[in-house]
Design an enzyme around this catalytic site. Structure first.
Site, PDB file in Angstrom:
ATOM      1  N   CYS A 231       5.525   4.756  -1.224  1.00 37.47           N
ATOM      2  CA  CYS A 231       5.298   3.309  -1.268  1.00 37.47           C
ATOM      3  C   CYS A 231       6.346   2.652  -2.171  1.00 37.47           C
ATOM      4  O   CYS A 231       6.808   3.246  -3.144  1.00 37.47           O
ATOM      5  CB  CYS A 231       3.894   3.015  -1.790  1.00 37.47           C
ATOM      6  SG  CYS A 231       3.507   1.241  -1.833  1.00 37.47           S
TER       7      CYS A 231
ATOM      8  N   CYS B 118      -3.370   1.082  -3.625  1.00 36.13           N
ATOM      9  CA  CYS B 118      -2.182   0.538  -2.940  1.00 36.13           C
ATOM     10  C   CYS B 118      -2.460  -0.887  -2.433  1.00 36.13           C
ATOM     11  O   CYS B 118      -3.407  -1.115  -1.680  1.00 36.13           O
ATOM     12  CB  CYS B 118      -1.803   1.447  -1.773  1.00 36.13           C
ATOM     13  SG  CYS B 118      -0.317   0.900  -0.897  1.00 36.13           S
TER      14      CYS B 118
HETATM   15 CO    CO Z   1       1.369   0.930  -2.435  1.00 37.21          CO
END
Ligand code: CO
Length: 202
Positions: free
Chosen positions: A41, A100
């Site tokens: 990410c 996230c």
């Molecule tokens: Co993330």
């Protein structure tokens, strides 16, 4: 932080690094020989080298919002092909993280602009795994489980790319692993969804 401060930090880092290991940059400049390809990410709290305890030159990295593996993402596919065919990397890691923001956005009924197109695969997982997800205790636990499911799906999608399929057909020992990182404890956990040649569990 002004840009000048950032450049000053860089000069200090470079000088310290070279003092600790004379010739470090000269050696690294000639070639890279990373053992891992990391798909993670973009979140600033999950830098691949730092959380994996690796030095420059040790991990080849692709990051995007919510570590989504789109089978038509030329950026990811080009990196994957280069990692396997040019760098000879055998260990591929899809790494998500709990908390996230991209995964959270995919669970909200709010418009997020372009991100809604990008995050569509996560919405699809949430729909298809709805029965599994409602067993979690609360919304936060559901989102964390969705973070894990997104990684597991990413591992499958990487394994299904013609690039990895071709490597396996050639008998190359390429493995794809799924990890998740905890923002609250700094630990990586293996989700046990690794795939190796011919899609067999690694
Ligand atoms: Co993330």
């Amino acid at each position: 932080m002004p840009l000048g401060d950032l450049l000053e930090r860089n000069r200090r880092w470079s000088a310290e690094r070279d003092a600790n290991e004379p010739g470090y940059f000269a050696r690294l400049a000639t070639h890279q020989c990373p053992e891992f390809f990391w798909i993670g990410c973009s979140d600033s709290r999950v830098p691949a080298n730092v959380v994996a305890g690796l030095d420059p030159g040790e991990v080849f990295v692709h990051r995007n919002v919510a570590n989504v593996v789109h089978s038509s993402d030329m950026n990811l596919l080009s990196s994957l092909e280069f990692a396997i065919e040019a760098l000879g990397i055998c260990e591929i890691i899809v790494c998500g993280h709990y908390g996230c923001g991209g995964v959270r956005a995919a669970t909200e009924n709010l418009p997020h602009g372009l991100a809604d197109h990008w995050l569509e695969p996560i919405r699809r997982i949430a729909r298809s795994q709805a029965l599994d997800l409602v067993r979690e205790s609360d919304l936060s636990a559901q989102r964390d489980r969705l973070c894990e499911l997104n990684v597991i799906e990413g591992v499958r999608r990487v394994a299904e790319t013609p690039i990895v399929q071709r490597a396996w057909a050639r008998g190359w020992e390429v493995s794809v692993h799924g990890l998740i990182y905890g923002l609250t404890d700094g630990l990586l956990t293996d989700l046990g969804c690794s795939l190796s040649s011919a899609g067999r569990p690694a």
